[in-house]
Design a protein around this motif. Structure first.
Motif, PDB file in Angstrom:
ATOM      1  N   SER A  48      38.930  -6.034  85.697  1.00  0.00           N
ATOM      2  CA  SER A  48      39.078  -4.679  84.747  1.00  0.00           C
ATOM      3  C   SER A  48      39.805  -3.665  85.641  1.00  0.00           C
ATOM      4  CB  SER A  48      37.736  -4.141  84.876  1.00  0.00           C
ATOM      5  OG  SER A  48      37.301  -3.615  86.034  1.00  0.00           O
ATOM      6  N   ARG A  49      40.554  -3.948  86.788  1.00  0.00           N
ATOM      7  CA  ARG A  49      41.600  -3.022  87.419  1.00  0.00           C
ATOM      8  C   ARG A  49      42.861  -3.910  87.290  1.00  0.00           C
ATOM      9  NH1 ARG A  49      39.326   0.694  90.684  1.00  0.00           N
ATOM     10  NH2 ARG A  49      37.037   0.686  90.225  1.00  0.00           N
ATOM     11  N   GLY A  50      42.940  -4.530  86.237  1.00  0.00           N
ATOM     12  CA  GLY A  50      44.176  -5.104  85.961  1.00  0.00           C
ATOM     13  C   GLY A  50      44.818  -6.345  86.811  1.00  0.00           C
ATOM     14  N   GLN A  51      43.662  -6.659  87.754  1.00  0.00           N
ATOM     15  CA  GLN A  51      43.909  -7.982  88.495  1.00  0.00           C
ATOM     16  C   GLN A  51      43.595  -9.250  87.895  1.00  0.00           C
ATOM     17  OE1 GLN A  51      45.019  -7.460  92.279  1.00  0.00           O
ATOM     18  NE2 GLN A  51      45.465  -5.592  91.079  1.00  0.00           N
ATOM     19  N   ARG A  52      44.759 -10.403  88.123  1.00  0.00           N
ATOM     20  CA  ARG A  52      44.667 -11.740  87.513  1.00  0.00           C
ATOM     21  C   ARG A  52      43.653 -12.521  88.513  1.00  0.00           C
ATOM     22  NH1 ARG A  52      49.625 -14.104  85.215  1.00  0.00           N
ATOM     23  NH2 ARG A  52      51.129 -12.824  86.855  1.00  0.00           N
ATOM     24  N   VAL A  53      42.571 -12.842  88.026  1.00  0.00           N
ATOM     25  CA  VAL A  53      41.382 -13.412  88.698  1.00  0.00           C
ATOM     26  C   VAL A  53      40.801 -14.684  88.293  1.00  0.00           C
ATOM     27  CG1 VAL A  53      38.954 -12.971  89.641  1.00  0.00           C
ATOM     28  CG2 VAL A  53      40.454 -11.047  89.054  1.00  0.00           C
ATOM     29  N   VAL A  54      40.830 -15.486  89.323  1.00  0.00           N
ATOM     30  CA  VAL A  54      40.150 -17.020  88.853  1.00  0.00           C
ATOM     31  C   VAL A  54      39.072 -17.244  89.579  1.00  0.00           C
ATOM     32  CG1 VAL A  54      40.577 -19.497  88.692  1.00  0.00           C
ATOM     33  CG2 VAL A  54      42.316 -18.053  88.403  1.00  0.00           C
ATOM     34  N   CYS A  55      37.710 -17.367  89.040  1.00  0.00           N
ATOM     35  CA  CYS A  55      36.734 -17.824  89.688  1.00  0.00           C
ATOM     36  C   CYS A  55      36.273 -19.160  89.735  1.00  0.00           C
ATOM     37  CB  CYS A  55      35.272 -17.326  89.082  1.00  0.00           C
ATOM     38  SG  CYS A  55      35.309 -15.330  88.812  1.00  0.00           S
ATOM     39  N   ILE A  56      36.214 -19.971  90.809  1.00  0.00           N
ATOM     40  CA  ILE A  56      35.771 -21.381  90.978  1.00  0.00           C
ATOM     41  C   ILE A  56      34.214 -21.315  91.396  1.00  0.00           C
ATOM     42  CG2 ILE A  56      36.150 -23.575  92.077  1.00  0.00           C
ATOM     43  CD1 ILE A  56      38.952 -22.376  92.507  1.00  0.00           C
ATOM     44  N   ASP A  57      33.585 -22.138  90.652  1.00  0.00           N
ATOM     45  CA  ASP A  57      32.155 -22.516  90.931  1.00  0.00           C
ATOM     46  C   ASP A  57      32.140 -23.784  91.627  1.00  0.00           C
ATOM     47  OD1 ASP A  57      29.418 -22.878  91.056  1.00  0.00           O
ATOM     48  OD2 ASP A  57      28.967 -22.552  89.124  1.00  0.00           O
ATOM     49  N   GLY A  58      31.893 -23.416  93.069  1.00  0.00           N
ATOM     50  CA  GLY A  58      31.750 -24.522  94.083  1.00  0.00           C
ATOM     51  C   GLY A  58      30.307 -25.334  94.111  1.00  0.00           C
ATOM     52  N   ASP A  59      29.423 -24.850  93.425  1.00  0.00           N
ATOM     53  CA  ASP A  59      27.868 -25.171  93.399  1.00  0.00           C
ATOM     54  C   ASP A  59      28.036 -26.569  92.266  1.00  0.00           C
ATOM     55  OD1 ASP A  59      25.531 -25.825  94.275  1.00  0.00           O
ATOM     56  OD2 ASP A  59      24.965 -23.791  93.558  1.00  0.00           O
ATOM     57  N   ILE A  60      28.522 -27.689  92.764  1.00  0.00           N
ATOM     58  CA  ILE A  60      28.857 -28.758  91.939  1.00  0.00           C
ATOM     59  C   ILE A  60      27.269 -29.292  91.857  1.00  0.00           C
ATOM     60  CG2 ILE A  60      29.610 -30.972  91.412  1.00  0.00           C
ATOM     61  CD1 ILE A  60      32.153 -29.860  93.236  1.00  0.00           C
TER      62      ILE A  60
END
Lengths: 224, 262
Positions: free
Chosen positions: B30-42
């Motif tokens: 929401s501050r204009g950053q480009r963000v990718v979240c990765i869920d590592g909990d396979i």
């Protein structure tokens, strides 16, 4: 073929002791893997102790080896090294860093004569899961957190807060003492006696614990 | 542009890793950053649920690693914030489906296109944890002000130190200032005293967090709740802003911290 001679394998009381004489960590792992592939039946189900001399190893590498060994039914339980970094790594992973008996003279080439009373000097904080063992006194500069353990044949001195488990005189020396700037260990042992800290006192001050007539006594540190 | 990889981990389960990842990601986006979240909990994924993206999963992390889809296909775009993406974990596999070097490769592929890669680590200190920290530039350790969570955080910080995965920063989650005042809960200072690491955020206990997680609407989306503000402050500090710890966190704490930092 040359690679294989970099390893010596020896049966000891607690399983197998593999000594790596030279080379980098990767070369050692490679040599070890080659050896295991050669004689899988010999290694199957073995308890393995690894002596890697002065080689420095990171947690990721060591745990990768431990995992790959366990997939092949080999239990890595100890890593011996002269490098303090490697010892800390092994301790972090819960591996022993010395054999229960005096270490066999595997590294006769670099004969090191540590006098029995040489202290082990450790920089803190010792975090949960760290285990320090030494057959002499241990000095810690910094805190010893709950969940950390110090097992010393001699006395233990902590310049910081002692909140983990400490065993001084672990080989039976009843003259060993434990002192700390804030002595509130989870459990304190000297020789064969065990005590737990009393509930927190109002005033924190340096204290020293010793055995007096077979009882553990802690008292404020008084100079002179 | 090259992204910063931030891993959030804790040792103990249930202290708020997933909630924090979701909220910090939303606050950054929401501050204009480009963000990718990765869920590592396979095998035990739930970042998708907290972000409200569960019903849009087609491909997951393991599909990318095993080459069944392209990276872009596994990135689910959040409809509320155009520059927020999620790479979900596989639910039907386990941690051994991914290796630390897979994670490093994946993050390197993402780096040129985004500002932040946030990795949600599973609890524990085994394979999943090692996968999650392998690519990290920065690790946030999260704990609650209770003795067992702090003990586990201490252990994790020790491992991170040994692996030279610094600098480690600490989030203290679910601080109940009434209980602290009554002496029934460890205070922020007690925790810092023991862990002796850099503090990046204090999140107050807030019932809204549970409601928001269940709805798939992270709190920091609107940012009126106390916890939402705290997560936004963490995002700002990650971006390099000097944000003082606010009144609701602990009065006067910052000054005392500055005084005692080693």
């Amino acid at each position: 073929m040359n690679v294989k001679r970099a390893l010596t394998i020896k049966g000891i009381r607690d399983g197998l002791l593999v000594t790596c004489h030279k080379g980098s960590w990767n070369e050692m792992v490679e040599a070890l893997n080659a050896q295991i592939e050669d004689q899988p039946a010999f290694f199957k189900g073995a308890r393995l102790a690894l002596d890697i001399g002065p080689c420095e190893v990171r947690v990721a590498d060591l745990s990768a080896l431990r995992d790959s060994l366990s997939e092949r039914g080999i239990h890595l339980w100890a890593v011996l090294s002269t490098s303090p970094v490697t010892e800390a790594t092994a301790q972090n992973l819960g591996l022993a860093t010395r054999l229960s008996r005096p270490q066999p003279l595997v590294s006769a080439g670099e004969a090191k004569s540590i006098p029995a009373e040489a202290a082990k000097w450790v920089r803190g904080p010792l975090r949960s899961g760290t285990r320090v063992e030494h057959d002499g006194p241990v000095v810690v500069l910094g805190d010893v957190n709950p969940g950390a353990e110090i097992i010393a044949h001699g006395s233990v001195i902590v310049w910081g807060r002692l909140r983990g488990v400490v065993h001084a005189g672990a080989a039976g020396d009843e003259t060993a003492v434990v002192c700390a700037l804030d002595l509130s260990p989870t459990q304190l042992r000297i020789a064969g006696e065990i005590a737990v800290s009393p509930p927190r006192r109002a005033k924190i001050q340096p204290e020293i614990a010793r055995l007096v007539d077979g009882r553990l006594v802690a008292e404020p540190w008084q100079s002179g | 542009m090259t992204a910063k990889v931030v891993t959030i981990t804790s040792g103990k389960g249930g202290v708020g890793k997933t909630t924090s990842v979701a909220n910090i990601a939303v606050a950054l986006a929401s501050r204009g950053q480009r963000v990718v979240c990765i869920d590592g909990d396979i095998g035990l994924r739930n970042l998708d649920v907290v972000l409200g993206l569960e019903n849009r999963i087609v491909y997951d992390l393991v599909d990318v690693i095993e080459g069944r889809c392209r990276l872009r296909q596994a990135m689910i775009r959040d409809k509320r914030l155009p520059e927020l993406y999620l790479i979900p974990a596989a639910q039907t596999r386990d941690k051994t489906a991914v290796s630390p070097s897979d994670m490093i490769r994946l993050c390197d592929e993402l780096r040129p296109d985004v500002d932040w890669i946030l990795i949600d680590s599973p609890a524990g200190i085994e394979r999943g944890f090692r996968n999650a920290i392998a690519p990290a530039d920065r690790v946030l350790v999260i704990t609650n002000p209770d003795v067992s969570a702090v003990r586990d955080a201490d252990r994790v910080i020790g491992i991170l130190d040994a692996e030279e995965k610094g600098p480690v920063s600490l989030i203290i989650n679910r601080v109940n200032s009434d209980m602290v005042r009554r002496g029934e809960m460890l205070s922020v200072e007690d925790v810092l005293d023991l862990l002796a690491v850099h503090l990046i955020g204090i999140v107050p206990e807030d019932e809204n967090v549970i409601v928001a997680s269940n709805r798939g609407q992270p709190l920091s989306l609107d940012g009126k709740s106390r916890a939402g503000v705290a997560f936004q402050n963490i995002a700002r500090r990650l971006m390099g802003e000097e944000v003082p710890f606010s009144e609701l966190e602990t009065p006067g704490l910052w000054q005392r911290l500055l005084g005692r930092r080693r």
